[in-house]
Motif scaffolding. Structure first.
Motif, mmCIF file in Angstrom:
data_model
loop_
_atom_site.group_PDB
_atom_site.id
_atom_site.type_symbol
_atom_site.label_atom_id
_atom_site.label_comp_id
_atom_site.label_asym_id
_atom_site.label_seq_id
_atom_site.Cartn_x
_atom_site.Cartn_y
_atom_site.Cartn_z
ATOM 1 N N THR A 37 -8.363 2.467 4.972
ATOM 2 C CA THR A 37 -7.675 1.543 5.632
ATOM 3 C C THR A 37 -7.491 0.147 4.733
ATOM 4 O O THR A 37 -5.933 0.432 4.993
ATOM 5 C CB THR A 37 -8.232 1.202 6.897
ATOM 6 O OG1 THR A 37 -8.239 2.492 7.792
ATOM 7 C CG2 THR A 37 -7.338 0.249 8.272
ATOM 8 N N ASP A 38 -7.673 0.181 4.409
ATOM 9 C CA ASP A 38 -7.303 -1.737 3.364
ATOM 10 C C ASP A 38 -6.434 -0.787 2.304
ATOM 11 O O ASP A 38 -5.398 -0.769 1.957
ATOM 12 C CB ASP A 38 -8.896 -1.931 2.106
ATOM 13 C CG ASP A 38 -8.974 -3.096 1.349
ATOM 14 O OD1 ASP A 38 -7.599 -3.666 2.591
ATOM 15 O OD2 ASP A 38 -8.891 -3.144 0.172
ATOM 16 N N LEU A 39 -6.614 0.493 1.692
ATOM 17 C CA LEU A 39 -5.653 1.040 0.813
ATOM 18 C C LEU A 39 -3.961 1.090 1.647
ATOM 19 O O LEU A 39 -3.617 0.656 0.813
ATOM 20 C CB LEU A 39 -6.606 1.880 -0.074
ATOM 21 C CG LEU A 39 -5.635 2.797 -1.040
ATOM 22 C CD1 LEU A 39 -4.973 1.336 -2.417
ATOM 23 C CD2 LEU A 39 -5.830 4.021 -1.266
ATOM 24 N N ARG A 40 -4.528 1.360 2.283
ATOM 25 C CA ARG A 40 -2.680 2.024 3.155
ATOM 26 C C ARG A 40 -2.465 0.794 3.665
ATOM 27 O O ARG A 40 -1.075 0.933 3.303
ATOM 28 C CB ARG A 40 -3.497 3.003 4.869
ATOM 29 C CG ARG A 40 -3.559 4.679 3.936
ATOM 30 C CD ARG A 40 -3.907 4.892 5.995
ATOM 31 N NE ARG A 40 -3.992 6.129 5.858
ATOM 32 C CZ ARG A 40 -5.298 7.368 6.353
ATOM 33 N NH1 ARG A 40 -5.640 6.194 6.213
ATOM 34 N NH2 ARG A 40 -5.303 8.222 5.747
ATOM 35 N N ALA A 48 5.818 1.754 0.248
ATOM 36 C CA ALA A 48 5.179 3.350 -0.254
ATOM 37 C C ALA A 48 4.204 3.568 1.161
ATOM 38 O O ALA A 48 4.227 3.118 2.169
ATOM 39 C CB ALA A 48 4.469 3.027 -0.924
ATOM 40 N N GLY A 49 3.551 4.971 1.195
ATOM 41 C CA GLY A 49 3.040 5.457 2.121
ATOM 42 C C GLY A 49 1.947 6.259 1.495
ATOM 43 O O GLY A 49 1.845 6.550 0.354
ATOM 44 N N PHE A 50 1.395 6.660 1.919
ATOM 45 C CA PHE A 50 -0.627 7.052 1.286
ATOM 46 C C PHE A 50 -0.915 8.023 2.421
ATOM 47 O O PHE A 50 -1.010 7.776 3.610
ATOM 48 C CB PHE A 50 -0.916 5.757 1.089
ATOM 49 C CG PHE A 50 -2.733 6.209 0.681
ATOM 50 C CD1 PHE A 50 -2.864 6.725 -0.732
ATOM 51 C CD2 PHE A 50 -3.872 6.024 1.746
ATOM 52 C CE1 PHE A 50 -4.170 7.181 -0.766
ATOM 53 C CE2 PHE A 50 -4.870 6.471 1.051
ATOM 54 C CZ PHE A 50 -5.353 7.050 -0.497
ATOM 55 N N LYS A 51 -1.726 8.918 2.409
ATOM 56 C CA LYS A 51 -1.654 9.953 3.304
ATOM 57 C C LYS A 51 -3.165 10.825 2.095
ATOM 58 O O LYS A 51 -2.983 11.194 1.527
ATOM 59 C CB LYS A 51 -0.926 10.789 4.165
ATOM 60 C CG LYS A 51 0.011 10.348 4.492
ATOM 61 C CD LYS A 51 1.012 11.662 4.893
ATOM 62 C CE LYS A 51 2.114 11.181 5.986
ATOM 63 N NZ LYS A 51 2.228 10.511 7.408
ATOM 64 N N SER A 83 6.362 7.018 -3.325
ATOM 65 C CA SER A 83 6.971 5.667 -3.374
ATOM 66 C C SER A 83 8.471 5.223 -3.432
ATOM 67 O O SER A 83 8.592 6.743 -4.529
ATOM 68 C CB SER A 83 6.080 4.551 -3.985
ATOM 69 O OG SER A 83 7.301 3.193 -3.559
ATOM 70 N N SER A 84 9.500 4.635 -4.211
ATOM 71 C CA SER A 84 10.251 4.742 -3.733
ATOM 72 C C SER A 84 10.289 3.493 -5.529
ATOM 73 O O SER A 84 11.262 4.005 -6.249
ATOM 74 C CB SER A 84 11.770 4.307 -3.544
ATOM 75 O OG SER A 84 11.837 2.915 -2.676
#
Length: 173
Positions: A37-40, A48-51, A83-84
């Motif tokens: 959660t901290d990383l997200r 950016a996005g993280f999954k 990410s872009s």
């Protein structure tokens, strides 16, 4: 997850990845929910996005994109970041990997260029887009400052010469 949820997940991830310029892959074995959660949160701050994903679903989502060659990296407990802004996401993930030995960068892709873990770390050490913009602006402003200084210098020199002559004239009188 039922079949329609899986299809929706694959389609959503495919759209997000297709709109990105960089996709990074990492192992996340043993991380707690609070660490993820901290990383997200950090990743969202930079846009950016993280999954943390299922490997088969992610491989299907990558099909038909520039990032399809990454499919072979999805073995074991993996996560994907997209990410872009390639430098910003690389910085966030590299810093997180330094702080958490359970989080291991595997590599990624920047457009069609495949990156190994070392190249991701090298990418993270590059200046960010904002830092590059600031550098360019300062480079543009520096010549303008020099021109203004040079244009003011002759007038200042003339004023000093006239002032010195008038002081000499006052002393002589």
């Amino acid at each position: 997850m039922n079949r329609t949820e899986k299809t929706a997940f694959v389609d959503d991830l495919n759209k997000k990845v297709s709109a990105s310029t960089v996709v990074l892959v990492a192992h996340n074995k043993g991380l707690t929910v609070s660490e993820i959660t901290d990383l997200r949160v950090k990743v969202r701050k930079i846009g950016a996005g993280f999954k943390v994903t299922q490997n088969k679903l992610t491989q299907r989502a990558l099909e038909g994109t520039l990032f399809a060659p990454l499919s072979k990296m999805f073995v074991g407990p993996t996560a994907i970041a997209y990410s872009s802004d390639p430098v910003a996401i690389a910085k966030v993930l590299a810093e997180f990997a330094k702080a958490n030995e359970k989080f291991v960068l595997l590599g990624g892709a920047f457009g069609e260029t495949l990156l190994n873990a070392e190249k991701v770390v090298a990418l993270s050490k590059m200046p960010s887009l904002d830092e590059l913009r600031a550098t360019i602006i300062s480079m543009i402003q520096t010549p303008a400052r020099r021109i203004a200084t040079l244009l003011q210098a002759p007038a200042g020199q003339i004023a000093r010469v006239v002032g010195a002559h008038s002081r000499k004239g006052e002393e002589a009188a």
